[in-house]
Every structure is written in C-alpha cells, then in structure tokens.
Scaffold this active site. Structure first.
Site, PDB file in Angstrom:
ATOM      1  N   ARG A 122      -2.710   9.513  20.687  1.00 42.05           N
ATOM      2  CA  ARG A 122      -3.749  10.561  20.679  1.00 42.05           C
ATOM      3  C   ARG A 122      -4.096  10.964  22.119  1.00 42.05           C
ATOM      4  NH1 ARG A 122      -6.888   7.757  15.629  1.00 42.05           N
ATOM      5  NH2 ARG A 122      -5.940   9.062  14.022  1.00 42.05           N
TER       6      ARG A 122
ATOM      7  N   ASP B  44       2.340  -1.623  -4.445  1.00 41.69           N
ATOM      8  CA  ASP B  44       0.949  -1.195  -4.605  1.00 41.69           C
ATOM      9  C   ASP B  44       0.376  -1.884  -5.832  1.00 41.69           C
ATOM     10  OD1 ASP B  44      -0.678   1.340  -3.222  1.00 41.69           O
ATOM     11  OD2 ASP B  44      -1.475   0.766  -5.192  1.00 41.69           O
TER      12      ASP B  44
ATOM     13  N   ASP C 209      -3.762   5.048  19.191  1.00 41.79           N
ATOM     14  CA  ASP C 209      -4.809   5.515  20.108  1.00 41.79           C
ATOM     15  C   ASP C 209      -4.182   6.092  21.385  1.00 41.79           C
ATOM     16  OD1 ASP C 209      -6.748   4.668  18.290  1.00 41.79           O
ATOM     17  OD2 ASP C 209      -6.801   2.644  19.119  1.00 41.79           O
TER      18      ASP C 209
ATOM     19  N   HIS D 110      -9.824  -1.433  17.976  1.00 36.56           N
ATOM     20  CA  HIS D 110      -9.614  -0.100  17.392  1.00 36.56           C
ATOM     21  C   HIS D 110     -10.939   0.334  16.792  1.00 36.56           C
ATOM     22  CE1 HIS D 110      -7.591   3.260  15.592  1.00 36.56           C
ATOM     23  NE2 HIS D 110      -7.814   2.864  14.372  1.00 36.56           N
TER      24      HIS D 110
ATOM     25  N   GLY E  39       0.869  -1.181   0.000  1.00 35.22           N
ATOM     26  CA  GLY E  39       0.000   0.000   0.000  1.00 35.22           C
ATOM     27  C   GLY E  39       0.905   1.230   0.000  1.00 35.22           C
TER      28      GLY E  39
ATOM     29  N   ARG F 244     -15.508   2.383  10.261  1.00 30.14           N
ATOM     30  CA  ARG F 244     -14.442   1.424   9.960  1.00 30.14           C
ATOM     31  C   ARG F 244     -15.051   0.095   9.513  1.00 30.14           C
ATOM     32  NH1 ARG F 244     -12.467   3.679  14.955  1.00 30.14           N
ATOM     33  NH2 ARG F 244     -10.659   4.964  14.567  1.00 30.14           N
TER      34      ARG F 244
ATOM     35  N   VAL G  41      -0.657   6.231   4.435  1.00 31.71           N
ATOM     36  CA  VAL G  41      -0.005   5.594   5.586  1.00 31.71           C
ATOM     37  C   VAL G  41       1.235   4.828   5.135  1.00 31.71           C
ATOM     38  CG1 VAL G  41      -0.257   3.956   7.492  1.00 31.71           C
ATOM     39  CG2 VAL G  41      -2.197   5.381   6.836  1.00 31.71           C
ATOM     40  N   GLY G  42       1.109   4.087   4.035  1.00 30.53           N
ATOM     41  CA  GLY G  42       2.222   3.249   3.572  1.00 30.53           C
ATOM     42  C   GLY G  42       3.440   4.078   3.192  1.00 30.53           C
TER      43      GLY G  42
ATOM     44  N   VAL H  12      -2.214  -2.922   9.384  1.00 27.05           N
ATOM     45  CA  VAL H  12      -2.684  -1.556   9.638  1.00 27.05           C
ATOM     46  C   VAL H  12      -4.087  -1.334   9.054  1.00 27.05           C
ATOM     47  CG1 VAL H  12      -2.179   0.910   9.272  1.00 27.05           C
ATOM     48  CG2 VAL H  12      -0.295  -0.699   9.613  1.00 27.05           C
ATOM     49  N   THR H  13      -4.387  -2.027   7.978  1.00 28.52           N
ATOM     50  CA  THR H  13      -5.654  -1.842   7.276  1.00 28.52           C
ATOM     51  C   THR H  13      -6.856  -2.024   8.203  1.00 28.52           C
ATOM     52  OG1 THR H  13      -4.597  -2.735   5.288  1.00 28.52           O
ATOM     53  CG2 THR H  13      -7.000  -2.631   5.270  1.00 28.52           C
TER      54      THR H  13
ATOM     55  N   ASN I  22     -11.995  -4.654   2.318  1.00 28.60           N
ATOM     56  CA  ASN I  22     -10.613  -4.749   2.775  1.00 28.60           C
ATOM     57  C   ASN I  22     -10.216  -6.174   3.146  1.00 28.60           C
ATOM     58  OD1 ASN I  22     -10.200  -2.128   2.194  1.00 28.60           O
ATOM     59  ND2 ASN I  22     -10.124  -1.384   4.300  1.00 28.60           N
TER      60      ASN I  22
HETATM   61  P1  NAI Z   1      -4.764   5.237   0.943  1.00 26.56           P
HETATM   62  O1  NAI Z   1      -6.002   5.152   0.133  1.00 26.56           O
HETATM   63  O2  NAI Z   1      -3.971   6.492   0.910  1.00 26.56           O
HETATM   64  O3  NAI Z   1      -3.784   4.041   0.535  1.00 26.56           O
HETATM   65  C1  NAI Z   1      -4.195   2.726   0.357  1.00 26.56           C
HETATM   66  C2  NAI Z   1      -3.357   2.141  -0.783  1.00 26.56           C
HETATM   67  O4  NAI Z   1      -3.647   0.754  -0.883  1.00 26.56           O
HETATM   68  C3  NAI Z   1      -3.651   2.761  -2.147  1.00 26.56           C
HETATM   69  O5  NAI Z   1      -2.452   3.280  -2.714  1.00 26.56           O
HETATM   70  C4  NAI Z   1      -4.184   1.599  -2.970  1.00 26.56           C
HETATM   71  O6  NAI Z   1      -3.830   1.648  -4.338  1.00 26.56           O
HETATM   72  C5  NAI Z   1      -3.529   0.417  -2.263  1.00 26.56           C
HETATM   73  N1  NAI Z   1      -4.181  -0.860  -2.541  1.00 26.56           N
HETATM   74  C6  NAI Z   1      -5.501  -1.135  -2.659  1.00 26.56           C
HETATM   75  N2  NAI Z   1      -5.685  -2.432  -2.958  1.00 26.56           N
HETATM   76  C7  NAI Z   1      -4.459  -2.989  -3.032  1.00 26.56           C
HETATM   77  C8  NAI Z   1      -4.001  -4.297  -3.290  1.00 26.56           C
HETATM   78  N3  NAI Z   1      -4.843  -5.310  -3.536  1.00 26.56           N
HETATM   79  N4  NAI Z   1      -2.668  -4.512  -3.307  1.00 26.56           N
HETATM   80  C9  NAI Z   1      -1.799  -3.514  -3.049  1.00 26.56           C
HETATM   81  N5  NAI Z   1      -2.183  -2.252  -2.787  1.00 26.56           N
HETATM   82  C10 NAI Z   1      -3.491  -2.002  -2.785  1.00 26.56           C
HETATM   83  O7  NAI Z   1      -5.193   4.890   2.447  1.00 26.56           O
HETATM   84  P2  NAI Z   1      -4.366   5.166   3.783  1.00 26.56           P
HETATM   85  O8  NAI Z   1      -4.761   6.464   4.334  1.00 26.56           O
HETATM   86  O9  NAI Z   1      -2.936   4.902   3.512  1.00 26.56           O
HETATM   87  O10 NAI Z   1      -4.961   4.031   4.740  1.00 26.56           O
HETATM   88  C11 NAI Z   1      -4.693   2.678   4.467  1.00 26.56           C
HETATM   89  C12 NAI Z   1      -5.490   1.754   5.395  1.00 26.56           C
HETATM   90  O11 NAI Z   1      -5.023   1.913   6.734  1.00 26.56           O
HETATM   91  C13 NAI Z   1      -6.992   2.036   5.459  1.00 26.56           C
HETATM   92  O12 NAI Z   1      -7.690   0.812   5.561  1.00 26.56           O
HETATM   93  C14 NAI Z   1      -7.147   2.838   6.736  1.00 26.56           C
HETATM   94  O13 NAI Z   1      -8.441   2.772   7.246  1.00 26.56           O
HETATM   95  C15 NAI Z   1      -6.134   2.129   7.595  1.00 26.56           C
HETATM   96  N6  NAI Z   1      -5.689   2.893   8.760  1.00 26.56           N
HETATM   97  C16 NAI Z   1      -5.562   2.204   9.938  1.00 26.56           C
HETATM   98  C17 NAI Z   1      -5.096   2.811  11.063  1.00 26.56           C
HETATM   99  C18 NAI Z   1      -4.933   2.030  12.323  1.00 26.56           C
HETATM  100  O14 NAI Z   1      -4.806   2.609  13.380  1.00 26.56           O
HETATM  101  N7  NAI Z   1      -4.887   0.716  12.255  1.00 26.56           N
HETATM  102  C19 NAI Z   1      -4.741   4.241  11.055  1.00 26.56           C
HETATM  103  C20 NAI Z   1      -4.843   4.867   9.757  1.00 26.56           C
HETATM  104  C21 NAI Z   1      -5.297   4.192   8.648  1.00 26.56           C
HETATM  105  C1  2OP Z   2      -7.653   6.277  12.535  1.00 26.10           C
HETATM  106  O1  2OP Z   2      -7.851   5.960  13.707  1.00 26.10           O
HETATM  107  C2  2OP Z   2      -8.715   5.746  10.387  1.00 26.10           C
HETATM  108  O2  2OP Z   2      -8.302   4.067  11.992  1.00 26.10           O
HETATM  109  C3  2OP Z   2      -7.876   5.262  11.463  1.00 26.10           C
HETATM  110  O3  2OP Z   2      -7.234   7.389  12.206  1.00 26.10           O
END
Ligand code: NAI
Ligand code: 2OP
Length: 307
Positions: free
Chosen positions: A152, A34, A149, A176, A10, A89, A14-15, A119-120, A96
């Site tokens: 924050r 990606d 968390d 989460h 990804g 979520r 975040v990635g 992370v997803t 996802n």
């Molecule tokens: P983003 O949309 O900026 O990036 C996600 C990336 O995943 C995109 O570049 C997309 O092309 C890629 N992707 C989609 N399907 C794919 C596949 N099959 N193979 C490889 N790459 C693929 O999203 P962001 O902001 O980076 O968030 C990513 C994930 O992390 C989300 O699910 C978000 O909810 C989660 N998240 C979790 C947190 C936590 O505390 N665990 C905190 C922040 C985000």
């Molecule tokens: C966050 O807590 C979206 O899970 C993500 O920011």
C-alpha cells in the site's frame, strides 16, 4: 517431480483469490477448505474449469474435510470473519481466535510438517493462537501483513511521484493495526529515500494513508474488506517458501529478543525460504522509530493478554 501442496483454509474473498494466484502460477496443487458446505467445492470446481483457458495443470480440491489436506507443505489460514464498516480489527478477536484455534488443530493433525501462514485478523494475535495451537517452532508460523502494508505504501509513493511501482520499496514495521510503523527513511524510489524526494508533510500524509489502508477499502466496499492486495501479498510469501527464494519480506514473526521484544508476534523484516522464517533481520532504528515500534508492540501485547 511432484508438485508442492498448499492448503488454503477459508474459501472467502482472500482465500479463494490466494488459491487462484497459486494455481495460475502453477507452483502447487491447492486444497481449499471451508466450513460452509459446498462453498469450497463450488469455488474449487470453478477454478478447475478455468485451468484449460489459463493453461496450467495444477490441481484444486474444494472440501470440508481436513483429510484431503494431508501432507500439505504450506497451510494458509484465512478463515474467520472479515471487518465490517465501523468494526475494528480488534473487535474480531474473540470470534476469530476460536476459529483459528480449531482450524490450526485440525490442519496440523494432517500436515505435521507444514509451514503455517496466518492471514486472519487481528493478525498478530491470531499468530499467537496458531503458534500455541500447532506447537510448531517459530520458523513455521508466520503472519501476513507487512507485505500488504508495504504494498500500500509503495502504491501511494508511486502515485505521488508519478513513477513505476516497480521502482519503489517500502518498509513497514510493527503490528498490523493503526499503530503500524511505516519507515520513510528506509522507503525508497530506486534507492533514493522518499524523505529526499517529498516534503515532510507529504511523507506524513502517505504514512497516515498507509496506516489506514485497510479501513479506506472497507469504507468503500461497505460489505467486506480488501482481498486482491492481501491475496497477492499472501501469494508472494507462499512463492518465497515453495521456491526457496530467500526473499526479504516484512512478516509477523515471533520475536525472541530481537528489536528488544520477547515472546510476541510483531512485523519485522525476515528471510523467507524453504525453512519458513529463516532469519529475522534487525535494523537500527532511531529513537523515534524505536518508540513507535514499542508502542505498536504494546498494542499487540494488550490484545494477546486479552486472549
Ligand atoms: P470472507 O468472509 O470472504 O471469508 C472468510 C471465510 O472463512 C468464509 O468463507 C467462511 O465461511 C470461512 N470460515 C469461517 N469459519 C471457518 C471455520 N471454522 N473453518 C473454515 N472456514 C471458516 O473474509 P475475507 O475477506 O476472505 O477475510 C478473511 C480474514 O482475513 C478476515 O479475518 C480478514 O480480516 C483477514 N484479512 C487479513 C489481512 C491481513 O493483512 N492479515 C488482509 C485482508 C483480510
Ligand atoms: C486490511 O488491511 C482488513 O486487515 C485487512 O485490508
């Protein structure tokens, strides 16, 4: 000595930010993967071109091909859809789950000994998908959420009391999600519980803000969710493992009887080192805290049943 190798799947917010932090710390070479053609390659090239200015020698490869990720010590999974305003979520669950399953299957084929950091979102449920898809023991499948968390909560405590974030510690247990369990009793400023420093009303306000921390950022950004603090939190876990630091961090761990929960990923304090999740630390909860923890575990269980 060869540098460690970390794959980040990804190349989104975040990635890519996680990759940047790992590279700039110089602790591992990074492979950014990606599904979108050119995205990881473009960000990889951009990150490589920052290296002379930043002054690190770590290598970065951007790719769509998991063969490039072979032999990774850690694979961080951030691929998937991010939350949009008004989207919970849990709405992300089905989409996802499919992405995480396929990513993990491909990644572990090339890195059978890696440690997976998930992370997803929805985080705890995606950890279940990763555990099943990898066939790994629980030591090598760990979810990132508690560090974020807690960060924050620490930010809000420091702002409220006008003290350095460095002197704050915070404890957040559970899934989460909106049912996460910030524990004020174990949240301190230089060792002093915040319950001694703030009124119960102010403590509750900070607890509520922490539980809604993700949604607060989403509401402001409007086009995506938080990534600086999530990436910093993911980096802290990567570093703890690569440098075998035995850090005690709240992470989503597959519980096997601890805290009275069996066969479920829930956020708890763990020791993170070279072996991945080396130990779950059990603390004694009050009746109220245990009830809140169980309610949070129930909401994770509900999601995993939908899977
Ligand atoms: P983003 O949309 O900026 O990036 C996600 C990336 O995943 C995109 O570049 C997309 O092309 C890629 N992707 C989609 N399907 C794919 C596949 N099959 N193979 C490889 N790459 C693929 O999203 P962001 O902001 O980076 O968030 C990513 C994930 O992390 C989300 O699910 C978000 O909810 C989660 N998240 C979790 C947190 C936590 O505390 N665990 C905190 C922040 C985000
Ligand atoms: C966050 O807590 C979206 O899970 C993500 O920011």
């Amino acid at each position: 000595m060869a540098r460690s190798k970390v794959t980040v799947v990804g190349a989104g917010n975040v990635g890519a930010t996680t990759a940047q932090r790992i590279l700039e710390a110089g602790i591992a070479d990074v492979v950014l993967v990606d599904i979108v053609e050119g995205l990881a390659q473009g960000k990889g090239l951009d990150l490589a071109e920052a290296a002379p200015v930043v002054g690190h020698d770590a290598h970065i490869v951007g790719t769509n091909d998991y063969a490039d990720s072979a032999g990774s010590d850690i694979v961080v999974v951030t691929s998937g859809l991010a939350r949009q305003p008004g989207m919970s979520r849990d709405d992300l669950l089905a989409k996802n789950a499919g992405i995480v399953r396929s990513v993990v299957e491909q990644a572990v084929k090339h890195s059978p000994d890696c440690i997976l950091i998930i992370v997803t979102n929805p985080l705890d449920a995606m950890c279940h998908v990763a555990l099943a898809a990898s066939g790994f023991p629980r030591q090598r499948v760990i979810g990132m959420a508690g560090v974020l968390d807690s960060a924050r909560f620490r930010t809000f405590i420091a702002q409220e009391l006008g003290v350095s974030v460095q002197d704050t510690h915070a404890f957040v247990l559970g899934g989460h999600g909106d049912t996460m369990v910030p524990l004020p009793r174990y949240s301190t400023v230089a060792g002093i519980p915040i319950t001694e420093l703030l009124s119960p009303e102010r403590v509750q306000a900070l607890v509520d803000r922490t539980a809604n921390g993700g949604a607060e950022v989403v509401a402001l950004l409007k086009t995506g969710s938080a990534y600086y603090a999530p990436a910093a939190s993911t980096f802290e876990m990567v570093e703890a493992i690569l440098l075998d630091r035995k850090r005690v961090l709240p992470c989503a761990a597959y519980l096997q009887g601890e805290y009275g929960v069996d066969g479920l990923f829930v956020g708890v304090p763990v020791v993170l080192g070279a072996g991945g999740l080396e130990r779950v630390i059990e603390i004694k909860l009050s009746d109220d805290e245990q009830a809140a923890f169980e309610a949070s575990a129930d909401s994770v269980r509900e999601l995993t049943t939908k899977l």
